[in-house]
Design a protein around this motif. Structure first.
Motif, PDB file in Angstrom:
ATOM      1  N   TYR A  12       1.220  -1.170   0.041  1.00  0.00           N
ATOM      2  CA  TYR A  12       0.455   0.086  -0.235  1.00  0.00           C
ATOM      3  C   TYR A  12       0.828   0.931  -0.154  1.00  0.00           C
ATOM      4  CZ  TYR A  12      -3.564  -3.637   0.899  1.00  0.00           C
ATOM      5  OH  TYR A  12      -4.290  -4.569   1.392  1.00  0.00           O
ATOM      6  N   ASN A  13       2.607   1.321  -0.293  1.00  0.00           N
ATOM      7  CA  ASN A  13       3.300   2.136  -0.372  1.00  0.00           C
ATOM      8  C   ASN A  13       2.612   3.442  -0.708  1.00  0.00           C
ATOM      9  OD1 ASN A  13       5.354   3.694   0.636  1.00  0.00           O
ATOM     10  ND2 ASN A  13       6.284   3.009  -1.214  1.00  0.00           N
ATOM     11  N   GLY A  14       2.518   4.298  -0.354  1.00  0.00           N
ATOM     12  CA  GLY A  14       1.802   5.616  -1.103  1.00  0.00           C
ATOM     13  C   GLY A  14       0.649   6.214  -1.055  1.00  0.00           C
ATOM     14  N   SER A  15      -0.044   5.198  -0.321  1.00  0.00           N
ATOM     15  CA  SER A  15      -1.671   5.164  -0.979  1.00  0.00           C
ATOM     16  C   SER A  15      -2.198   5.493   1.015  1.00  0.00           C
ATOM     17  CB  SER A  15      -2.453   3.866  -0.630  1.00  0.00           C
ATOM     18  OG  SER A  15      -2.163   3.263  -2.013  1.00  0.00           O
ATOM     19  N   THR A  16      -2.880   6.600   1.142  1.00  0.00           N
ATOM     20  CA  THR A  16      -4.078   6.883   2.059  1.00  0.00           C
ATOM     21  C   THR A  16      -5.867   6.306   1.769  1.00  0.00           C
ATOM     22  OG1 THR A  16      -4.441   9.526   1.040  1.00  0.00           O
ATOM     23  CG2 THR A  16      -2.583   9.318   1.595  1.00  0.00           C
ATOM     24  N   ILE A  17      -5.576   6.707   3.150  1.00  0.00           N
ATOM     25  CA  ILE A  17      -7.405   6.619   3.675  1.00  0.00           C
ATOM     26  C   ILE A  17      -6.990   7.955   4.886  1.00  0.00           C
ATOM     27  CG2 ILE A  17      -8.811   5.157   5.094  1.00  0.00           C
ATOM     28  CD1 ILE A  17      -6.946   2.641   4.901  1.00  0.00           C
ATOM     29  N   GLU A  31     -16.678   5.909  16.139  1.00  0.00           N
ATOM     30  CA  GLU A  31     -16.762   5.451  15.151  1.00  0.00           C
ATOM     31  C   GLU A  31     -16.534   6.524  14.321  1.00  0.00           C
ATOM     32  OE1 GLU A  31     -20.245   3.948  12.055  1.00  0.00           O
ATOM     33  OE2 GLU A  31     -20.740   3.069  14.150  1.00  0.00           O
ATOM     34  N   LEU A  32     -16.258   6.833  13.267  1.00  0.00           N
ATOM     35  CA  LEU A  32     -15.798   6.864  11.941  1.00  0.00           C
ATOM     36  C   LEU A  32     -15.906   6.885  10.700  1.00  0.00           C
ATOM     37  CD1 LEU A  32     -13.521   7.796  14.404  1.00  0.00           C
ATOM     38  CD2 LEU A  32     -12.682  10.324  13.565  1.00  0.00           C
ATOM     39  N   SER A  33     -16.580   8.117   9.886  1.00  0.00           N
ATOM     40  CA  SER A  33     -16.323   7.228   8.502  1.00  0.00           C
ATOM     41  C   SER A  33     -15.210   7.415   8.338  1.00  0.00           C
ATOM     42  CB  SER A  33     -17.143   7.951   7.939  1.00  0.00           C
ATOM     43  OG  SER A  33     -18.892   8.091   8.423  1.00  0.00           O
ATOM     44  N   VAL A  34     -15.003   6.571   6.297  1.00  0.00           N
ATOM     45  CA  VAL A  34     -14.480   6.232   5.871  1.00  0.00           C
ATOM     46  C   VAL A  34     -14.907   7.198   4.729  1.00  0.00           C
ATOM     47  CG1 VAL A  34     -12.747   5.164   4.208  1.00  0.00           C
ATOM     48  CG2 VAL A  34     -12.912   4.465   6.265  1.00  0.00           C
ATOM     49  N   ILE A  35     -14.252   8.696   4.304  1.00  0.00           N
ATOM     50  CA  ILE A  35     -14.861   9.406   3.543  1.00  0.00           C
ATOM     51  C   ILE A  35     -13.821   9.282   1.996  1.00  0.00           C
ATOM     52  CG2 ILE A  35     -15.666  11.267   5.293  1.00  0.00           C
ATOM     53  CD1 ILE A  35     -13.349  12.841   4.365  1.00  0.00           C
ATOM     54  N   GLY A  36     -13.059   8.277   1.925  1.00  0.00           N
ATOM     55  CA  GLY A  36     -11.774   8.034   0.697  1.00  0.00           C
ATOM     56  C   GLY A  36     -10.465   8.046   0.967  1.00  0.00           C
ATOM     57  N   ALA A  50     -12.844   3.961  16.314  1.00  0.00           N
ATOM     58  CA  ALA A  50     -11.485   4.084  17.506  1.00  0.00           C
ATOM     59  C   ALA A  50     -12.113   4.474  18.899  1.00  0.00           C
ATOM     60  CB  ALA A  50     -10.819   6.045  17.333  1.00  0.00           C
ATOM     61  N   SER A  51     -10.884   4.041  20.194  1.00  0.00           N
ATOM     62  CA  SER A  51     -10.323   3.915  21.210  1.00  0.00           C
ATOM     63  C   SER A  51      -9.050   4.128  21.710  1.00  0.00           C
ATOM     64  CB  SER A  51     -10.859   1.950  21.266  1.00  0.00           C
ATOM     65  OG  SER A  51      -9.925   1.668  21.190  1.00  0.00           O
ATOM     66  N   THR A  52      -9.637   5.053  23.264  1.00  0.00           N
ATOM     67  CA  THR A  52      -8.065   5.224  23.403  1.00  0.00           C
ATOM     68  C   THR A  52      -7.531   4.477  24.818  1.00  0.00           C
ATOM     69  OG1 THR A  52      -9.430   7.784  23.869  1.00  0.00           O
ATOM     70  CG2 THR A  52      -7.295   7.237  25.133  1.00  0.00           C
ATOM     71  N   GLN A  53      -6.188   4.022  24.192  1.00  0.00           N
ATOM     72  CA  GLN A  53      -5.995   2.614  24.982  1.00  0.00           C
ATOM     73  C   GLN A  53      -5.198   3.860  26.145  1.00  0.00           C
ATOM     74  OE1 GLN A  53      -6.230  -0.345  24.411  1.00  0.00           O
ATOM     75  NE2 GLN A  53      -7.333   0.997  22.401  1.00  0.00           N
ATOM     76  N   SER A  54      -4.321   5.164  25.883  1.00  0.00           N
ATOM     77  CA  SER A  54      -3.554   5.732  27.549  1.00  0.00           C
ATOM     78  C   SER A  54      -4.124   7.396  27.157  1.00  0.00           C
ATOM     79  CB  SER A  54      -2.945   4.678  27.654  1.00  0.00           C
ATOM     80  OG  SER A  54      -1.461   5.831  26.069  1.00  0.00           O
ATOM     81  N   PHE A  55      -4.131   8.087  27.746  1.00  0.00           N
ATOM     82  CA  PHE A  55      -4.364   9.760  27.779  1.00  0.00           C
ATOM     83  C   PHE A  55      -3.325   9.803  29.165  1.00  0.00           C
ATOM     84  CE2 PHE A  55      -6.290  13.850  28.796  1.00  0.00           C
ATOM     85  CZ  PHE A  55      -6.265  14.031  27.141  1.00  0.00           C
ATOM     86  N   ASN A  56      -1.981  11.056  28.702  1.00  0.00           N
ATOM     87  CA  ASN A  56      -1.399  11.488  29.877  1.00  0.00           C
ATOM     88  C   ASN A  56      -2.079  13.089  29.453  1.00  0.00           C
ATOM     89  OD1 ASN A  56       0.055  12.699  31.579  1.00  0.00           O
ATOM     90  ND2 ASN A  56       2.445  12.400  30.104  1.00  0.00           N
ATOM     91  N   GLU A  66      -5.956   3.552  19.296  1.00  0.00           N
ATOM     92  CA  GLU A  66      -6.144   2.674  18.672  1.00  0.00           C
ATOM     93  C   GLU A  66      -6.885   2.586  17.427  1.00  0.00           C
ATOM     94  OE1 GLU A  66      -7.463  -2.326  18.458  1.00  0.00           O
ATOM     95  OE2 GLU A  66      -7.025  -1.303  20.693  1.00  0.00           O
ATOM     96  N   TYR A  67      -6.867   2.183  16.637  1.00  0.00           N
ATOM     97  CA  TYR A  67      -7.726   2.145  15.115  1.00  0.00           C
ATOM     98  C   TYR A  67      -8.118   1.152  14.207  1.00  0.00           C
ATOM     99  CZ  TYR A  67      -7.868   7.149  15.494  1.00  0.00           C
ATOM    100  OH  TYR A  67      -7.636   9.095  15.540  1.00  0.00           O
ATOM    101  N   ASN A  68      -8.992   0.507  14.372  1.00  0.00           N
ATOM    102  CA  ASN A  68      -9.380  -0.723  13.318  1.00  0.00           C
ATOM    103  C   ASN A  68     -10.488   0.043  12.392  1.00  0.00           C
ATOM    104  OD1 ASN A  68      -8.567  -3.189  15.238  1.00  0.00           O
ATOM    105  ND2 ASN A  68      -9.720  -1.426  16.608  1.00  0.00           N
ATOM    106  N   ILE A  69     -10.067  -0.319  11.237  1.00  0.00           N
ATOM    107  CA  ILE A  69     -10.128   0.531   9.970  1.00  0.00           C
ATOM    108  C   ILE A  69     -10.968  -0.658   9.092  1.00  0.00           C
ATOM    109  CG2 ILE A  69     -10.226   2.162   8.061  1.00  0.00           C
ATOM    110  CD1 ILE A  69      -8.134   3.200   9.583  1.00  0.00           C
TER     111      ILE A  69
END
Length: 74
Positions: A12-17, A31-36, A50-56, A66-69
């Motif tokens: 996937y080098n050079g690609s973006t989400i 929950e966030l939308s993948v828009i392109g 998205a879920s926060t694993q730690s916050f300082n 952590e993002y599960n896409i």
């Protein structure tokens, strides 16, 4: 919030989400939308959890998130 994830190696080098949505860090899971995307992910659609694993909050407001896409692309 809008976010771009860029791939810098592998097949996937050079690609973006691109994600967009409300990302309230006080919710356990957001929950966030993948828009392109670009490259392999052109015309991508889907969602991200998205879920926060730690916050300082005491020193630097740094967070580990952590993002599960889940992506459909052509």
């Amino acid at each position: 919030m809008a976010e771009n994830f860029a791939f810098v190696q592998g097949k996937y080098n050079g690609s973006t989400i691109t994600l967009m949505g409300r990302n309230s860090i006080f919710n356990k899971v957001r929950e966030l939308s993948v828009i392109g995307g670009s490259g392999v992910f052109r015309f991508a659609r889907g969602y991200a959890l998205a879920s926060t694993q730690s916050f300082n909050a005491s020193k630097s407001d740094d967070a580990i998130v952590e993002y599960n896409i889940y992506v459909l692309h052509y």
